[in-house]
Design an enzyme around this catalytic site. Structure first.
Site, mmCIF file in Angstrom:
data_model
loop_
_atom_site.group_PDB
_atom_site.id
_atom_site.type_symbol
_atom_site.label_atom_id
_atom_site.label_comp_id
_atom_site.label_asym_id
_atom_site.label_seq_id
_atom_site.Cartn_x
_atom_site.Cartn_y
_atom_site.Cartn_z
ATOM 1 C CB CYS A 40 -1.206 0.268 1.192
ATOM 2 S SG CYS A 40 -2.476 0.681 0.809
ATOM 3 C CG HIS A 66 -4.065 -3.662 3.466
ATOM 4 N ND1 HIS A 66 -2.682 -2.797 4.202
ATOM 5 C CD2 HIS A 66 -4.475 -2.950 3.078
ATOM 6 C CE1 HIS A 66 -3.148 -1.745 4.261
ATOM 7 N NE2 HIS A 66 -4.274 -1.446 2.545
#
Length: 496
Positions: free
Chosen positions: A325, A426
């Site tokens: 991310c 994630h």
């Protein structure tokens, strides 16, 4: 409602354990946290974002995470400001004073969710935030007693004896409450006790006599308990005898969703280390750059701490790097925030190891995903996770994706030399096959498979068993009432 005398007293853990305990007894139970402040979050079944702890509590209750379980989420962007998320969607960024004025609006969202939950479940277990005795925060409170008073909810106070001063914490907290708030407190739970319970008994007797309220239970210190952290970094097990791979990750100031690295932290063959500010960066086989709530600010911090030079040296000697991310965005050539969504508007150079640029846009990407790794030799390893990001990345590096997603999209990038991998997903390490494949890519082939989901389930059951053995279920049943109280009073056939 479970309130704590301090942060990290055990509120999240107690609610999670009670959710699992009641769910196993057939109670339709749901978790609820009116207001949460955390940088660890999860994507819900209805396409929103809630605190990671409430997602765990939902799992404990046998439910898919839903935005009603945490209607107000604050994600700190600085020491005095935060992104405000209402019913799963980011609505604004406010400093502390402005948010205080915003609280009546937030409370309306809280009560809306509460009404839906109490209409749909037998029992709703509420988690407070921090401490109810913060005098400066009592005006317009929506997180602790302000909420309990608004909905007429009984309260249990939990305190952590491992910190020391547990009797002062409990009595002092009770003394600082108003008379009507004191009347809501039905009993105490003492958490993380280790030692001879007989030596504690005189203190428990004094506490009950002093306050007129029962101690509902003394919970033992459960060594090695793994539950997703709300914010605090989990301790890494250092000096593992069977370690085949050394992994390090920086703890930058606005680190987010660091639970992504739990599978690495818990793997018996991985020597995992968090590296904080001012600490030397040790030699490693793999460096992981986790997520960030303020990517440009955290990248500047990385550079000031010497990480850029350390990563360059690490790659020169054949090491591997993974960015997730915000960490993935840092690996590109350029970071652009024209609207000032994460701080002051402006651009900065990235680390430059992936040929791409990232522009922050107002609409946050929130989606649960499934896919497969695209690594040579280990392609096809399944990945299940979620995306939470405001950045859109574009560039030639994306032509070599790290993952192929089941919805037809590709994700992330892999450098031409195969040393640097980035992904927006994630949970990249959570599936045992993906974890094994990524560890093999990093240099540790043939490691044992670690199933994070199975470990989480086992520890939730272990926690529920401990609560069943340590709590006075009869007194707790009196607090809960209704179907939940009836379920706690029924004897359980241990043979079954």
């Amino acid at each position: 409602m479970v309130q704590g005398t301090t942060s990290d007293a055990g509120k999240s853990t107690l609610v999670a354990g009670l959710c699992r305990l009641l769910a196993r007894r057939g109670v339709r139970v749901a978790p609820f946290k009116p207001q949460n402040m955390a940088l660890n979050s999860a994507v819900t079944v209805d396409g929103g974002e809630i605190g990671r702890a409430q997602a765990l509590q939902a799992l404990a209750a046998g439910l898919a995470p839903h935005t009603d379980f945490n209607p107000v989420l604050l994600k700190p962007a600085s020491d005095i400001g935060a992104q405000v998320i209402i019913h799963g969607k980011a609505v604004t960024n406010l400093d502390a004073r402005a948010y205080h004025d915003y609280k009546p609006t937030a409370m309306a969202a809280v009560l809306e969710s509460w009404q839906r939950l109490v209409a749909g479940y037998d029992c709703v277990l509420v988690e407070g935030a921090g401490s109810p005795a913060e005098i400066n925060l009592r005006d317009r409170d929506i997180a602790n007693m302000g909420f309990a008073e608004a909905v007429d909810c009984p309260v249990i106070l939990v305190a952590d004896i491992d910190r020391g001063g547990v009797f002062a914490h409990l009595v002092g907290t009770l003394e600082l409450l108003s008379p009507s708030e004191q009347a809501r407190v039905k009993g105490f739970v003492i958490n993380r006790f280790r030692g001879d319970i007989g030596l504690l008994q005189s203190g428990l007797d004094w506490l009950e006599a002093r306050t007129g309220r029962p101690v509902l239970g003394v919970l033992p210190y459960l060594h090695g308990l793994f539950l997703d952290a709300e914010d605090a970094l989990g301790d890494a097990r250092a000096d593992k005898e069977e370690a085949l791979l050394r992994v390090v990750a920086p703890v930058y100031p606005r680190i987010s969703n660091h639970t992504d690295l739990d599978a690495l932290r818990l793997h018996p063959q991985v020597d995992f280390r968090w590296v904080g500010p001012g600490q030397a960066i040790p030699p490693a086989d793999l460096i992981v750059l986790p997520g960030s709530k303020s990517v440009q600010a955290d990248l500047a911090w990385l550079r000031a701490q010497g990480w850029e030079a350390a990563i360059r040296r690490h790659l020169r000697y054949g090491g591997k790097v993974i960015g997730i991310c915000g960490g993935f965005q840092m690996l590109g050539e350029r970071l652009e925030d024209p609207a000032g969504l994460e701080g002051a508007a402006g651009d900065m150079d990235g680390l430059g190891w992936l040929e791409m640029a990232t522009v922050l846009e107002a609409e946050k990407q929130l989606v649960n995903v499934e896919g497969e790794l695209c690594l040579a030799g280990v392609a096809g390893a399944p990945v299940r996770g979620y995306e939470i990001h405001m950045g859109i990345s574009r560039g030639a590096a994306l032509a070599r994706p790290a993952l192929r997603l089941s919805d037809g999209r590709s994700d992330g990038a892999l450098s031409a030399d195969g040393q640097v991998l980035g992904s927006y997903v994630h949970g990249l390490f959570d599936h045992p096959d993906a974890l094994a494949a990524l560890l093999a890519w990093a240099g540790a082939a043939g490691v044992q498979k670690v199933d994070l989901a199975a470990r989480r389930e086992a520890d939730l059951d272990r926690l529920a068993d401990s609560l069943a053995a340590s709590l006075d279920l009869g007194r707790l049943a009196d607090c809960l009432g209704g179907a939940a109280g009836e379920a706690l009073r029924k004897p359980i056939d241990m043979a079954a």
